[in-house]
Design a protein around this motif. Structure first.
Motif, short mmCIF file in Angstrom:
data_model
loop_
_atom_site.label_atom_id
_atom_site.label_comp_id
_atom_site.label_asym_id
_atom_site.label_seq_id
_atom_site.Cartn_x
_atom_site.Cartn_y
_atom_site.Cartn_z
N LYS A 153 55.98 4.25 70.90
CA LYS A 153 56.23 5.60 70.40
C LYS A 153 56.68 6.52 71.53
O LYS A 153 57.61 7.33 71.37
CB LYS A 153 54.97 6.17 69.73
N VAL A 154 56.03 6.41 72.69
CA VAL A 154 56.44 7.22 73.85
C VAL A 154 57.86 6.83 74.27
O VAL A 154 58.67 7.68 74.64
CB VAL A 154 55.45 7.04 75.02
N ALA A 157 60.27 8.49 72.06
CA ALA A 157 60.36 9.90 72.44
C ALA A 157 61.26 10.08 73.66
O ALA A 157 62.01 11.06 73.77
CB ALA A 157 58.96 10.46 72.72
N GLN A 158 61.21 9.13 74.59
CA GLN A 158 62.02 9.22 75.80
C GLN A 158 63.51 9.20 75.48
O GLN A 158 64.32 9.76 76.22
CB GLN A 158 61.69 8.08 76.77
N ALA A 171 59.93 15.04 77.21
CA ALA A 171 59.98 14.23 75.99
C ALA A 171 58.83 13.24 75.96
O ALA A 171 58.19 13.04 74.92
CB ALA A 171 61.32 13.51 75.89
N THR A 172 58.55 12.59 77.08
CA THR A 172 57.51 11.56 77.10
C THR A 172 56.11 12.19 77.10
O THR A 172 55.20 11.67 76.43
CB THR A 172 57.68 10.65 78.32
N GLY A 175 55.76 14.03 73.67
CA GLY A 175 55.73 12.96 72.68
C GLY A 175 54.40 12.23 72.71
O GLY A 175 53.79 11.96 71.67
N SER A 190 53.98 9.07 81.77
CA SER A 190 55.36 9.52 81.97
C SER A 190 55.82 9.23 83.40
O SER A 190 56.95 8.81 83.62
CB SER A 190 55.47 11.03 81.69
#
Length: 275
Positions: A153-154, A157-158, A171-172, A175, A190
């Motif tokens: 999921k991370v 998001a990246q 984002a990370t 997220g 991150s």
């Protein structure tokens, strides 16, 4: 060597190091500062990639003990070390695949002041929203508690960070918080995710633009890299101290205000951001 060029390298190095790991977009700041300094041609873009690598090396140094222990753990088949590496690789893959497919289009159409400013503002609003619900959705308190699905999921998001101005770390981190990671866990993951992501981006861009490298530019790259490494080192430590007692809301408001300023200066013609 022109002292003005070295000064520009120093400024861009400091900007990169200070912004790479904060949720305010290092790429966005480099695009804007590069435009102001008239240092945004093809060689300038390669320079930006190299100093980003220097910032990542600062993270490697800051977390050298953890990275050494993980490496040792892999040789002894330690389950925690294996899970850590697997999670980082899982999170790395979405952006690696999407970036490989879209990197040319992204750099052609999105690397401009308007896109950056818009992403600043939208990202700031998302950070405010994420912080408003963070305390009620936290379930992962350390990186070792993360599951492969958390990592994936991370990683997804990246992918949004490929839009200049979004911020890879933003984002990370945000997220991760939305997916249940604690603020510190999201920040540290991150940092670790940045290592393969930025190394891969650097190798790709350096190979692609290898003809632009000449020995006479070595002092420029050296000055920028040192500035990036040192400023990134202190930025990482400062961020971890800051989030132990604060939220990311201050960065959200910075993004929103900065984005509005960019749009206003562009609209009224006060700054030629395409220079």
């Amino acid at each position: 060597m022109d002292l003005i060029i070295l000064l520009k390298a120093l400024i861009l190095g400091l900007v990169e190091g200070l912004t790479e790991f904060l949720p305010i977009s290092s790429t966005g700041h480099l695009i804007l500062v590069g435009a102001l300094l008239d240092f945004n041609d093809d060689k300038g873009k390669v320079f930006e990639v190299v100093i980003q690598l220097a910032a990542i090396l600062a993270v490697c140094w800051e977390y050298r003990v953890r990275l050494i222990n993980v490496t040792k753990g892999l040789t002894t088949h330690d389950a925690t070390s294996q899970r850590f590496v697997m999670n980082v690789l899982i999170a790395f893959m979405p952006a690696a695949v999407l970036g490989f497919l879209l990197v040319k289009a992204i750099k052609t159409y999105l690397f401009n002041a308007i896109c950056v400013a818009t992403a600043f503002i939208v990202g700031g609003i998302i950070i405010l929203w994420a912080e408003s619900r963070a305390s009620t959705h936290t379930r992962v308190q350390s990186i070792d508690e993360m599951t492969p699905m958390d990592a994936f999921k991370v990683g997804v998001a990246q992918c949004f960070a490929m839009i200049p101005g979004t911020s890879r770390s933003g984002a990370t981190i945000i997220g991760g918080m939305l997916f249940g990671l604690s603020r510190r866990t999201a920040a540290e993951f991150s940092f670790f995710l940045a290592i393969p992501t930025m190394f891969a981006a650097t190798v790709y861009d350096v190979y692609k633009h290898r003809d632009l490298f000449v020995m006479s530019d070595a002092p420029v790259f050296l000055v920028g890299s040192i500035a990036s490494f040192v400023s990134a080192f202190f930025a990482v430590r400062g961020l971890l101290r800051f989030i132990s007692n604060h939220t990311f809301e201050v960065f959200a408001w910075y993004r929103i205000v900065f984005g509005i300023i960019i749009l206003l200066t562009y609209y009224f013609g006060w700054v030629n951001w395409s220079a």
